[in-house]
Every structure is written in C-alpha cells, then in structure tokens.
Design a protein around this motif. Structure first.
Motif, short mmCIF file in Angstrom:
data_model
loop_
_atom_site.label_atom_id
_atom_site.label_comp_id
_atom_site.label_asym_id
_atom_site.label_seq_id
_atom_site.Cartn_x
_atom_site.Cartn_y
_atom_site.Cartn_z
N SER A 164 35.25 49.49 49.14
CA SER A 164 34.78 48.22 48.61
C SER A 164 35.95 47.56 47.88
O SER A 164 37.00 48.15 47.70
CB SER A 164 33.58 48.43 47.67
N GLY A 165 35.74 46.35 47.45
CA GLY A 165 36.79 45.64 46.72
C GLY A 165 36.44 44.18 46.60
O GLY A 165 35.32 43.75 46.87
N GLY A 166 37.42 43.41 46.18
CA GLY A 166 37.18 41.99 46.02
C GLY A 166 38.48 41.23 45.80
O GLY A 166 39.52 41.80 45.46
N PHE A 167 38.41 39.92 46.01
CA PHE A 167 39.53 39.01 45.78
C PHE A 167 39.02 37.83 44.97
O PHE A 167 37.93 37.31 45.23
CB PHE A 167 40.10 38.51 47.11
N GLU A 178 43.62 37.84 41.89
CA GLU A 178 43.40 39.28 41.73
C GLU A 178 42.88 39.87 43.02
O GLU A 178 42.04 39.28 43.69
CB GLU A 178 42.35 39.55 40.64
N LEU A 179 43.37 41.06 43.35
CA LEU A 179 42.91 41.82 44.50
C LEU A 179 42.58 43.23 44.01
O LEU A 179 43.42 43.86 43.36
CB LEU A 179 43.98 41.89 45.59
N ASP A 180 41.38 43.69 44.28
CA ASP A 180 40.94 45.03 43.87
C ASP A 180 40.39 45.78 45.07
O ASP A 180 39.61 45.22 45.85
CB ASP A 180 39.85 44.94 42.79
N MET A 230 42.88 50.59 43.21
CA MET A 230 44.16 49.91 43.10
C MET A 230 43.88 48.42 42.92
O MET A 230 42.97 47.87 43.54
CB MET A 230 44.96 50.13 44.38
N GLY A 231 44.65 47.79 42.06
CA GLY A 231 44.51 46.36 41.85
C GLY A 231 45.86 45.69 41.69
O GLY A 231 46.84 46.31 41.27
N TYR A 232 45.92 44.41 42.04
CA TYR A 232 47.15 43.63 41.93
C TYR A 232 46.79 42.24 41.42
O TYR A 232 45.87 41.61 41.92
CB TYR A 232 47.83 43.54 43.30
N THR A 233 47.52 41.77 40.40
CA THR A 233 47.26 40.46 39.80
C THR A 233 48.55 39.67 39.71
O THR A 233 49.59 40.22 39.34
CB THR A 233 46.67 40.61 38.39
N ALA A 242 53.86 36.37 36.01
CA ALA A 242 53.56 37.77 35.70
C ALA A 242 52.89 38.41 36.90
O ALA A 242 52.05 37.79 37.56
CB ALA A 242 52.65 37.86 34.48
N ARG A 243 53.26 39.65 37.16
CA ARG A 243 52.65 40.43 38.23
C ARG A 243 52.26 41.79 37.65
O ARG A 243 53.05 42.41 36.95
CB ARG A 243 53.60 40.60 39.40
#
Length: 78
Positions: free
Chosen positions: A10-13, A25-27, A43-46, A63-64
């Motif tokens: 599962s995840g989301g954007f 955001e990507l999770d 894992m997540g990326y912002t 910022a990352r």
C-alpha cells in the motif's frame, strides 16, 4: 477471525502547491503477515521548495527527506 497471510503493498502520493511553495510526498508500505504476527517495512520521500523575496534578494529554499521505518506485531499463544 479472518486470517490473511502473505504480502500486501500500500502507499500514497500527495502534492500541495501554491505559486511560491510546493510539497510532494511519496509513501510505500509492504506488510508481511504470518502465523505469529506481521512486519511492515516502509519508505517515504518528501521534497519541499519555497521561493520568496527579501528586499532586493530572491530566496529559494529546497529540502529533500528520505524516511525508512519498520513496524511489527506478534502474538504469543493461541
């Protein structure tokens, strides 16, 4: 009781933006269920960007962020 065994993804954007500011955001999550419990690595990326003027100067901030996590649960006994 419904017992699910296996791997589930599962995840989301999410994206928010204005003319001077943006954030995305990507999770991602993957749950592994078994007889004695489950484990969920994530894992997540912002990314964030902000632009504004301070007098005569134009200021840009970027910022990352990378996030890693591990959650789990277990059951002892029936």
């Amino acid at each position: 009781m419904d017992e699910r065994k296996g791997a589930f993804v599962s995840g989301g954007f999410r994206f928010e933006g204005t003319p001077n500011q943006s954030r995305s955001e990507l999770d991602l999550y993957r749950t592994f269920d078994g007889r004695m419990g489950s484990v969920t690595p994530s894992m997540g990326y912002t990314t964030e960007e902000t632009k504004y003027r301070d007098g005569m100067a134009g200021v840009e901030n970027k910022a990352r962020t990378v996030r890693l996590g591990l959650d789990g649960s277990t059951t002892l006994g029936p």
